[in-house]
Design an enzyme around this catalytic site. Sequence first.
Site, PDB file in Angstrom:
ATOM      1  N   GLY A   9     -16.620  28.384  44.282  1.00 29.02           N
ATOM      2  CA  GLY A   9     -17.453  29.543  44.571  1.00 29.02           C
ATOM      3  C   GLY A   9     -18.813  29.300  45.168  1.00 29.02           C
ATOM      4  O   GLY A   9     -19.460  30.252  45.623  1.00 29.02           O
ATOM      5  N   GLY A  59     -13.877  24.903  47.371  1.00 30.13           N
ATOM      6  CA  GLY A  59     -13.105  25.075  48.597  1.00 30.13           C
ATOM      7  C   GLY A  59     -14.048  25.158  49.782  1.00 30.13           C
ATOM      8  O   GLY A  59     -14.237  24.216  50.542  1.00 30.13           O
ATOM      9  N   ARG A  60     -14.718  26.309  49.872  1.00 25.68           N
ATOM     10  CA  ARG A  60     -15.632  26.565  50.990  1.00 25.68           C
ATOM     11  C   ARG A  60     -16.706  25.485  51.120  1.00 25.68           C
ATOM     12  O   ARG A  60     -17.045  25.058  52.222  1.00 25.68           O
ATOM     13  CB  ARG A  60     -16.305  27.924  50.750  1.00 25.68           C
ATOM     14  CG  ARG A  60     -17.018  28.492  51.954  1.00 25.68           C
ATOM     15  CD  ARG A  60     -17.810  29.737  51.569  1.00 25.68           C
ATOM     16  NE  ARG A  60     -17.002  30.717  50.889  1.00 25.68           N
ATOM     17  CZ  ARG A  60     -16.370  31.737  51.480  1.00 25.68           C
ATOM     18  NH1 ARG A  60     -16.466  31.898  52.776  1.00 25.68           N
ATOM     19  NH2 ARG A  60     -15.674  32.598  50.766  1.00 25.68           N
ATOM     20  N   CYS A  76      -4.842  44.053  70.031  1.00 25.94           N
ATOM     21  CA  CYS A  76      -4.930  45.505  70.181  1.00 25.94           C
ATOM     22  C   CYS A  76      -5.295  46.174  68.865  1.00 25.94           C
ATOM     23  O   CYS A  76      -4.475  46.846  68.237  1.00 25.94           O
ATOM     24  CB  CYS A  76      -3.610  46.037  70.722  1.00 25.94           C
ATOM     25  SG  CYS A  76      -3.213  45.250  72.274  1.00 25.94           S
ATOM     26  N   GLU A  77      -6.507  45.951  68.407  1.00 29.68           N
ATOM     27  CA  GLU A  77      -7.058  46.546  67.190  1.00 29.68           C
ATOM     28  C   GLU A  77      -8.561  46.685  67.400  1.00 29.68           C
ATOM     29  O   GLU A  77      -9.194  45.757  67.918  1.00 29.68           O
ATOM     30  CB  GLU A  77      -6.882  45.612  65.973  1.00 29.68           C
ATOM     31  CG  GLU A  77      -5.468  45.346  65.541  1.00 29.68           C
ATOM     32  CD  GLU A  77      -4.866  46.464  64.714  1.00 29.68           C
ATOM     33  OE1 GLU A  77      -5.607  47.379  64.281  1.00 29.68           O
ATOM     34  OE2 GLU A  77      -3.641  46.416  64.515  1.00 29.68           O
ATOM     35  N   GLU A 119     -13.345  23.274  41.284  1.00 22.24           N
ATOM     36  CA  GLU A 119     -12.377  23.697  42.303  1.00 22.24           C
ATOM     37  C   GLU A 119     -13.090  24.153  43.584  1.00 22.24           C
ATOM     38  O   GLU A 119     -12.921  25.286  44.021  1.00 22.24           O
ATOM     39  CB  GLU A 119     -11.529  24.859  41.764  1.00 22.24           C
ATOM     40  CG  GLU A 119     -10.787  24.570  40.473  1.00 22.24           C
ATOM     41  CD  GLU A 119     -10.152  25.812  39.856  1.00 22.24           C
ATOM     42  OE1 GLU A 119     -10.427  26.941  40.308  1.00 22.24           O
ATOM     43  OE2 GLU A 119      -9.370  25.655  38.905  1.00 22.24           O
ATOM     44  N   TYR A 155     -11.237  29.333  55.026  1.00 24.34           N
ATOM     45  CA  TYR A 155     -10.709  30.686  55.216  1.00 24.34           C
ATOM     46  C   TYR A 155     -10.659  31.044  56.708  1.00 24.34           C
ATOM     47  O   TYR A 155     -10.903  32.174  57.102  1.00 24.34           O
ATOM     48  CB  TYR A 155     -11.500  31.709  54.378  1.00 24.34           C
ATOM     49  CG  TYR A 155     -11.607  31.247  52.940  1.00 24.34           C
ATOM     50  CD1 TYR A 155     -10.484  31.307  52.114  1.00 24.34           C
ATOM     51  CD2 TYR A 155     -12.764  30.664  52.427  1.00 24.34           C
ATOM     52  CE1 TYR A 155     -10.532  30.815  50.814  1.00 24.34           C
ATOM     53  CE2 TYR A 155     -12.813  30.174  51.134  1.00 24.34           C
ATOM     54  CZ  TYR A 155     -11.698  30.251  50.329  1.00 24.34           C
ATOM     55  OH  TYR A 155     -11.743  29.757  49.064  1.00 24.34           O
ATOM     56  N   ARG A 163     -12.077  36.343  59.268  1.00 25.46           N
ATOM     57  CA  ARG A 163     -13.193  36.643  58.362  1.00 25.46           C
ATOM     58  C   ARG A 163     -14.054  37.829  58.821  1.00 25.46           C
ATOM     59  O   ARG A 163     -14.412  38.667  57.996  1.00 25.46           O
ATOM     60  CB  ARG A 163     -14.066  35.405  58.117  1.00 25.46           C
ATOM     61  CG  ARG A 163     -13.315  34.267  57.406  1.00 25.46           C
ATOM     62  CD  ARG A 163     -14.236  33.121  57.009  1.00 25.46           C
ATOM     63  NE  ARG A 163     -15.179  33.548  55.998  1.00 25.46           N
ATOM     64  CZ  ARG A 163     -16.452  33.795  56.211  1.00 25.46           C
ATOM     65  NH1 ARG A 163     -16.977  33.617  57.403  1.00 25.46           N
ATOM     66  NH2 ARG A 163     -17.218  34.218  55.235  1.00 25.46           N
ATOM     67  N   TYR A 177     -13.957  40.510  55.997  1.00 27.85           N
ATOM     68  CA  TYR A 177     -15.099  40.476  55.075  1.00 27.85           C
ATOM     69  C   TYR A 177     -16.415  40.860  55.747  1.00 27.85           C
ATOM     70  O   TYR A 177     -17.484  40.529  55.206  1.00 27.85           O
ATOM     71  CB  TYR A 177     -15.297  39.061  54.506  1.00 27.85           C
ATOM     72  CG  TYR A 177     -14.084  38.366  53.967  1.00 27.85           C
ATOM     73  CD1 TYR A 177     -13.353  38.895  52.897  1.00 27.85           C
ATOM     74  CD2 TYR A 177     -13.673  37.140  54.482  1.00 27.85           C
ATOM     75  CE1 TYR A 177     -12.261  38.232  52.386  1.00 27.85           C
ATOM     76  CE2 TYR A 177     -12.585  36.461  53.976  1.00 27.85           C
ATOM     77  CZ  TYR A 177     -11.873  37.009  52.925  1.00 27.85           C
ATOM     78  OH  TYR A 177     -10.798  36.338  52.423  1.00 27.85           O
TER      79      TYR A 177
END
Length: 421
Positions: free
Chosen positions: A239, A276-277, A345-346, A274, A374, A313, A317
């Site tokens: 985190g 990650g980022r 196409c969004e 743990e 991510y 991302r 987010y």
Amino acid sequence: MHHFNYVDGRLHCEGVPLEDIAREVGTPTYVYSTATLERHYKVLSEAFDGSKYLIAYSVKACGNIGVVSTLAKLGAGADVVSGGELAKALHAGIPAEKIVFSGVGKTRAELTAALEAGIHQFNVESFPEMERLNEIAMSLGKKAPIAFRVNPHVDAGGHANISTGGAEHKFGIAWHEAGEMYAQAAAMEGINPVGVDVHIGSQIMDVEPMRIAFEKVVTLVRELREQGINIQRMDLGGGLGIPYSPKDNPDSPAKYAQMIREVKQGIDVQLILEPGRMIAGNAGVMLANVEYVKERDGRTFVILDSGMNDLARPALYDATHEINLLNEPAADASLKPVDIVGPVCETTDRFEEARPMPPLKQDDKIAFMSAGAYGAVLSSQYNARPLAAEVIVNGDSYSVVRPRPSYEDIIALENQPSWIE
Ligand SMILES: *Cc1c(COP(=O)(O)O)cnc(C)c1O
């Protein structure tokens, strides 16, 4: 800290000009830096020298086997959240005894595979999960080492979609039920309660809310020991946030480690982390090509060959990434606000609105910075766009660790139904 810098006006990853990779491998392409991965791993591991600890890299942040095997070589363990990640971590050379398995929805097949592999710990998130694990373990004649993931009811700030430590979130067991749950676990033949686990969210900039959650864990460990349950491990999750822009000022890994050492004082446990980022985020960039610059209604759209399917991302987010040109613009280049968009196409396929950028033209190459975590893992083949390639750099050389699939590769994954000739 990372190893992406301009040298003679060309953006490099370690000793390799990113232009060379863009030319030889094409775009969009993720590029990871071995030296940066190693540095981040070492900052954290050196902070815990002399104590019992396991750094279980969170594979979901960046699960490329090239990245995971680089960390395996340094001695890292892995935190996995699916059977697929378990298989990849084992394949990348992480020993089962260094793997912890997290996640709210573990299937029978996933629990069975992890028990058969002999992993270090299951982070159990509910009573029904424990019952299921107990049954499978007994049928295999094994005892599953578990920690309950406790939900500490702490709000760590950060984006709502990546907060996990509140009562309204699906994660973990309730704080006040922990004593009872551990007692039941201890009585189960296939379960060995060995730890307490907590993970309160991601991209957390300030370690103080974590301290509050971790202090609750220490209190719980003491209470459980008094209750006669032999807790030997404390899993503090991941985190810690990273800087995505020069404005961001997350607490440093050193400060994080210092806080943990303070919280853990006087209690003899194996510490499990743990991250990650913090390991992968600033160790990767995504390269893209400018396809068109379109002027319309007083706006400028810079249209790239990479989209939300490659780097989700921003769409998912509201995240933004620093963007650097592979060829350094002049120091006095004038900045102009442009909308950086992809080809999908969004409407949400937009990396940033009104971002001040130096002049850009067709076939200029850019890098989305801090895209290592991510990034590639969240990509899809939406619009039948091939997954971005992935490359890892080590000093002056690089290796393609996931080639870009061809259209034939994409088509080979599917079939016509048997009744259509
Ligand atoms: C996602 C996740 C992590 C890693 O989080 P980062 O913010 O990337 O460090 C660690 N543990 C669990 C249980 C997770 O779900």
